[in-house]
Design an enzyme around this catalytic site. Structure first.
Site, PDB file in Angstrom:
ATOM      1  CG  ASP B  88     -52.326 -35.442 -15.148  1.00 41.07           C
ATOM      2  OD1 ASP B  88     -53.537 -35.416 -14.873  1.00 41.07           O
ATOM      3  OD2 ASP B  88     -51.490 -34.696 -14.612  1.00 41.07           O
ATOM      4  CG  ASP B 123     -57.679 -32.452 -12.642  1.00 45.29           C
ATOM      5  OD1 ASP B 123     -57.198 -32.218 -13.785  1.00 45.29           O
ATOM      6  OD2 ASP B 123     -56.990 -32.824 -11.688  1.00 45.29           O
ATOM      7  CB  CYS B 275     -25.812 -43.763  -5.274  1.00 44.29           C
ATOM      8  SG  CYS B 275     -26.945 -44.754  -6.245  1.00 44.29           S
ATOM      9  CB  CYS B 280     -23.454 -43.925  -8.581  1.00 43.55           C
ATOM     10  SG  CYS B 280     -24.748 -42.680  -8.711  1.00 43.55           S
TER      11      CYS B 280
END
Lengths: 492, 492
Positions: B88, B123, B275, B280
């Site tokens: 980015d 940007d 999960c 998990c």
């Protein structure tokens, strides 16, 4: 007492509970994977490691093929599982293969001898029959066996489970269930839904569960036979089924089918494994297709068990979070036949209120019309009807965005007027209920039709207010959320 | 060519594709987890092991804190990841912290120097602004930077990504996207949806994606910035987003939040982990709450990544199976705000047809009214309109249960009459289409209003048939499935 069932959390008719038999216990909702007494696809040690606390096995097959061994070792050692073991009577097998000299007494004696924790008395399954006279016969026969067993055999070490029959005839299910409860069965099991489920008649399944659940006390747990289709689990739990058993994980695996929470898919049609279980993380679709059929079936069966286990945990968590209604809606979207079952579900609003807490910690979701049948909404409306106590002749409806200021207004003016706010779906409610669940916690979609200010005014007049005044923005439909205005923008 | 994007499978505007930059490639839809250039919560080696093929990192932070090192080592060695690395520009940071002497040229030079595979030009993010003039300014500035970069820097080793700005103003998004495509950008990235998503304005997000997607060719891939909310993934994919990046897995984890496909939940509010991921399976809610905060954040972040990865795989599989519409419907049921976004989605039927195959291997699900807007249904209706060729003056509507016999009837009588069948939602269709998708493959809920026989008769007369006859059962609404009759039973 050898048997106890304690409800710890509840939502709709679903409960997270503790089911205890002797020294063993399982947390409900609970799935008992079916273990074949002879051929074992997934080792019980593996099933135990995955976190399953109970298994189901078939006493008839054990009786006919490993009788002496079972009697000597006991069922727990025989299947190598020290958790809870439930045994099915073999009613289905008797029906299929003839009785082979085994009757109610032999089945009961054998189950007790091998030390089953939970044992279903010998029954005659209604199956898929649409003949009423045949269904009546199965109810009668099953009941006879159940009553004989519970009379002749003490509940030690085995706790007897009463088989509810009646197929898709609600009055027969009711008769069957009521008689079993009356006879003292602490735990019932609803029979024969497998064929109904296999033909995706989920609405009929829902009606069967409702008919049974309505006929038995809330405190009596209910088992659903052969319910290993992932799509039905949340619906069945929400309608009050506490335990399940299923051989589906093996049966699907043998046909090369992969269980997901969105349904069952043929492995050959798949591109990627959509699961994070220990099996799937270590392989791929190509990997599974590239191995021997037998090995593939074992891996698929193991994955299928992980997937079913997850679905049970998702149900449990949804109950604890008070989001079971939402879960049922989400899952029902996966198939049009399941979507039809929602209609049965929404019709049972009153029944579903029984287990639904009046207070929840989470926002209440209202997506569309069907959600207006949520028990939380009905409970709120009942509460509202009791809460409106006219203290003056003037009602003020506050439409400002901030409930805090409304409350202040309500307090400062010393009750010369009664102050109301508008709930997006509840209409006018006293400001005193501002932070009471679910009046300010309701999150509804734009599409849900709200009560208009005109309607609210009329409602309050009906309740005897001579004057009804509106303070704040006079939007036609009031909503609790501020919304964005851009996307079809105008210059600032 | 350094850059290539190849669509392999598609459904709605979602695609499974291969995105190649130089010698590296990723399969889309693809999530690039955000890697902080300095602080690394989950090691990149772990991220790679989980199957992620690309990561996103921030060139501005790297420039300001590890400039020399990055220039010497290159970005791949610096973040220890040999897959695809996207950077980015740091437009957001420049805005936030001032420009620190770094401009379009420096950012581009640096990204190229460190060997980014994909790099966003500097940007000016529109963010959440509702000021049109400000949004216009951001579009102008971002475009200026993009054009300068693509003119001054050859696309080797780095492929430039064009940042689409404009916030929630569709015409500005269109202007921005169109100009970038015209300038030759092979890959665009839609900016600023994070704040829109954080306030659950999912309908606005959908409109932003539609406005952008409509303005660029089908062959140009689209990245969605900061889209790590699990609920939005299927919707964004279905509207044509191919890649995503997100730091949400870390940000949620730091706040103790656990990602599920049903939304994000605070670990402290949970009872059971729903999960099966490696994290998990080895722990529990209590286990996670019992450890140090930092260690907990790492485990939560790792779980969150597994959960997001799974959601990407679910999208991919849904595209391959042609079930993306269903997935969007299912997931949208999880939140009323997401449910609102469905309306945008169903309005875009024509746009969604572009990538939807005319033939699918699976049944077509029609649950309710919204599903009538499915592109498959529209495509079928268009096909039907072309297929009806009047061969005689008499039309026969066959209502028997067996399509096979109908076909035989059609063939045997040598076209003295034209034979039709009734589709539950398509109305009368020529028997010749009997086994053509989706006429006999449509599975609809009981609740969906079908075309009645009377309406079908009228439709055929309008098409010029002098006589219309019905053969078979004259049920009012015809359905393709046999239904059960029990549950409200009558004696046999």
């Amino acid at each position: 007492m050898r048997f106890a069932f304690e409800v710890k959390e509840s939502d709709l008719l679903g409960r997270v509970g503790s089911l205890r038999v002797g020294g063993r216990s399982v947390e409900t909702p609970c799935l008992f994977p079916v273990i074949h007494p002879v051929v074992q696809t997934v080792p019980t040690s593996e099933i135990k490691r995955m976190g399953f606390e109970g298994v189901m096995t078939n006493s008839y097959i054990m009786y006919s093929r490993r009788r002496e061994e079972a009697a000597k070792m006991g069922v727990h050692r025989l299947v190598d599982f020290d958790g809870m073991v439930m045994t099915d009577s073999g009613g289905y097998q008797v029906l299929e293969y003839g009785d082979l000299g085994i009757g109610v007494r032999e089945v009961a004696e054998f189950q007790q001898r091998i030390g089953s924790d939970l044992a279903v008395t010998l029954d005659k399954p209604t199956g898929n029959s649409e003949s009423r006279s045949y269904a009546e016969e199965t109810v009668r026969e099953s009941l006879k066996g159940a009553l004989k067993t519970i009379r002749d055999f003490p509940d030690d070490p085995t706790v007897w489970v009463g088989p509810v029959q009646g197929g898709t005839f609600p009055d027969l299910l009711k008769r069957s269930a009521t008689a079993l409860v009356k006879a003292g069965f602490p735990f019932l099991a609803l029979g024969s839904p497998t064929l109904v489920m296999e033909s995706y008649r989920f609405a009929d399944l829902a009606k069967m569960i409702v008919a049974t659940r309505e006929s038995i006390p809330y405190s009596v747990p209910l088992h659903l036979f052969g319910a290993g289709h992932p799509l039905t689990m949340p619906l069945a739990v929400a309608l009050g089924c506490d335990t399940f058993d299923s051989a589906s994980y093996i049966l699907f695996a043998r046909r090369g089918n992969y269980i997901t929470e969105r349904g069952v898919v043929s492995l050959r049609q798949m591109k990627v494994l959509t699961c994070n279980c220990p099996v799937c993380v270590g392989t791929s679709v190509e990997g599974l297709l590239g191995i021997q059929e037998r090995q593939r079936a074992t891996l698929l069966a193991t994955h299928n068990l992980w997937a079913l286990r997850r679905e049970v945990e998702v149900c449990k968590e949804a109950i604890a979070e008070g989001r079971l209604w939402d879960l049922v809606q989400e899952r029902a979207t996966a198939h049009p036949r399941l979507f039809e079952a929602l209609e049965v579900f929404t019709k049972e609003g009153r029944l579903l209120q029984e287990g639904t807490p009046a207070m929840k910690e989470r926002g209440l979701f209202v997506r569309g019309g069907a959600d207006l049948a949520r028990p939380e909404v009905s409970i709120a409306k009942q509460r509202l009807a009791r809460a409106i106590r006219k203290g003056s002749s003037e009602a003020v409806i506050l439409t400002g965005p901030n409930p805090q200021s409304a409350r202040a207004a309500g307090n400062s003016e010393g009750r010369q007027k009664d102050f109301f706010r508008m709930g997006p779906i509840y209409g006018p409610y006293p400001v005193e209920l501002d932070f009471v669940y679910p009046f300010t916690q309701t999150v509804s979609s734009e599409g849900v039709s709200g009560v208009t200010l005109a309607e609210a005014t009329k409602m309050l007049r009906k309740q005897g207010y001579a004057r009804v005044r509106v303070e704040g923005a006079k939007r036609n439909t009031l909503r609790s959320k501020q919304r964005s205005k851009a996307v079809s923008p105008s210059p600032p």
